[in-house]
Design a protein around this motif. Sequence first.
Motif, PDB file in Angstrom:
ATOM      1  N   ALA A 162      -4.081  18.410  -5.176  1.00 62.46           N
ATOM      2  CA  ALA A 162      -2.723  18.721  -5.474  1.00 62.46           C
ATOM      3  C   ALA A 162      -2.407  17.831  -6.949  1.00 62.46           C
ATOM      4  N   VAL A 163      -2.940  16.639  -6.875  1.00 56.99           N
ATOM      5  CA  VAL A 163      -2.813  15.997  -8.058  1.00 56.99           C
ATOM      6  C   VAL A 163      -3.314  16.599  -9.531  1.00 56.99           C
ATOM      7  N   CYS A 164      -4.335  17.185  -9.117  1.00 52.87           N
ATOM      8  CA  CYS A 164      -5.114  18.018 -10.431  1.00 52.87           C
ATOM      9  C   CYS A 164      -4.292  19.475 -10.866  1.00 52.87           C
ATOM     10  N   GLN A 165      -3.165  19.448 -10.239  1.00 54.38           N
ATOM     11  CA  GLN A 165      -2.448  20.599 -10.406  1.00 54.38           C
ATOM     12  C   GLN A 165      -1.264  20.136 -11.567  1.00 54.38           C
ATOM     13  N   LEU A 166      -1.342  19.020 -11.568  1.00 58.57           N
ATOM     14  CA  LEU A 166      -0.183  18.421 -12.661  1.00 58.57           C
ATOM     15  C   LEU A 166      -0.669  18.587 -13.969  1.00 58.57           C
ATOM     16  N   PRO A 167       0.168  18.124 -15.130  1.00 62.08           N
ATOM     17  CA  PRO A 167      -0.199  18.484 -16.308  1.00 62.08           C
ATOM     18  C   PRO A 167      -1.051  17.267 -16.812  1.00 62.08           C
ATOM     19  N   PRO A 225       0.812  -1.319   0.051  1.00 61.27           N
ATOM     20  CA  PRO A 225       0.059   0.070   0.144  1.00 61.27           C
ATOM     21  C   PRO A 225       0.882   1.246  -0.301  1.00 61.27           C
ATOM     22  N   LEU A 226       0.511   2.036  -0.873  1.00 67.43           N
ATOM     23  CA  LEU A 226       1.233   3.409  -0.981  1.00 67.43           C
ATOM     24  C   LEU A 226       0.730   4.542   0.159  1.00 67.43           C
ATOM     25  N   ASN A 227       1.930   5.376   0.310  1.00 67.69           N
ATOM     26  CA  ASN A 227       1.420   6.493   1.009  1.00 67.69           C
ATOM     27  C   ASN A 227       1.100   7.701  -0.023  1.00 67.69           C
ATOM     28  N   ARG A 228       0.606   9.002   0.903  1.00 71.16           N
ATOM     29  CA  ARG A 228       0.507  10.073   0.126  1.00 71.16           C
ATOM     30  C   ARG A 228       1.264  10.582  -0.714  1.00 71.16           C
ATOM     31  N   ASP A 229       2.769  10.659  -0.303  1.00 75.10           N
ATOM     32  CA  ASP A 229       3.700  11.176  -1.021  1.00 75.10           C
ATOM     33  C   ASP A 229       4.035  10.169  -2.250  1.00 75.10           C
ATOM     34  N   GLU A 230       3.957   8.955  -2.053  1.00 76.36           N
ATOM     35  CA  GLU A 230       4.216   7.949  -3.035  1.00 76.36           C
ATOM     36  C   GLU A 230       3.150   8.033  -4.229  1.00 76.36           C
ATOM     37  N   VAL A 231       2.013   8.156  -4.049  1.00 75.39           N
ATOM     38  CA  VAL A 231       0.816   8.581  -4.674  1.00 75.39           C
ATOM     39  C   VAL A 231       1.044   9.752  -5.610  1.00 75.39           C
ATOM     40  N   TYR A 232       1.418  10.736  -4.917  1.00 77.24           N
ATOM     41  CA  TYR A 232       1.434  12.104  -5.565  1.00 77.24           C
ATOM     42  C   TYR A 232       2.737  11.870  -6.567  1.00 77.24           C
TER      43      TYR A 232
END
Length: 301
Positions: free
Chosen positions: A151-156, A110-117
């Motif tokens: 935060a993810v939605c700010q990515l291209p 299972p991933l953590n928040r930083d890893e998912v980002y």
Amino acid sequence: MFNGLSAFPLTPLVNSTVDEKAFTALIERLAASQVDAIGALGSTGSYAYLSVAERARVARVARLATRAAGEVPVVVSIGAVKIDEVLRLADDAQQAGVSGLLMAPVSYQPLNRDEVYRLYERVSQAVTVPLCVYDNPATTRFAFDDELLIAVCQLPHIGSLKLGPLSGTRAEASARLTALRQAIPAHITLGISGDAHAAAGLLAGCDVWYSVLAGLFPHTARALADAALQGREEEVNRLNAALAPLWALFQRYGSLRPIATLAELSGAVQSPCLPFPLRTLQGEDRAQLAALLAGPALAPH
């Protein structure tokens, strides 16, 4: 593409090999029904059970089938445990000519928040078509919070969020969606998955239903989606009530086994159609689905 009704069909198998003839027929039927997009190789499409080469082939077959039956956007899932496979799958799908990609944060650990980002950051910078972010904790054992979604939605290249069932009252769900919209780029749509809760999500303000039901019964799903998107609540309640036996089985078994059972019963696929050792429903549950199939709830509208 990331609006309205997005249909997720099965990837039927015969002796552990993709049944391309049956898959093509499913895709052509969806294209002819004029769904707003087709989601190939989603969880309903058993992507996790297929090799990278098989998934590349299925993406090509899906695009060829939509070209033959009418230009409907195809979105392909690229989730995988290894990042090099994710990037290869993205490249294969884009070379096949898909309109968009879908990715859940798949991982054995299972991933953590930083890893998912970091995962979405890496992938979003490598692709050239819109990417849908899939929050699917039942499979990934990771649940997005809204801060991370924003935060993810700010990515291209992020084009949509595929959310699970919305908790709380409709007013609370609507408030959450409004807050998300205010914090993310305007072009990113908000989608709902989990078919039993889809109408509630659309009534609360979601833009798109990412639908398992539509992958086999697009006209039934379209009637429900249109009623919900247009706020015709009485009709939504009537249509949902007719589908209550199916929603109950989705809740009990997940959506894959019941919809695959219906596909077998309807003759759309051969039996067995799921990757071993998965099985479609048997006994009383199968009989219940056969009765539902024979009734008006799943008939074309």
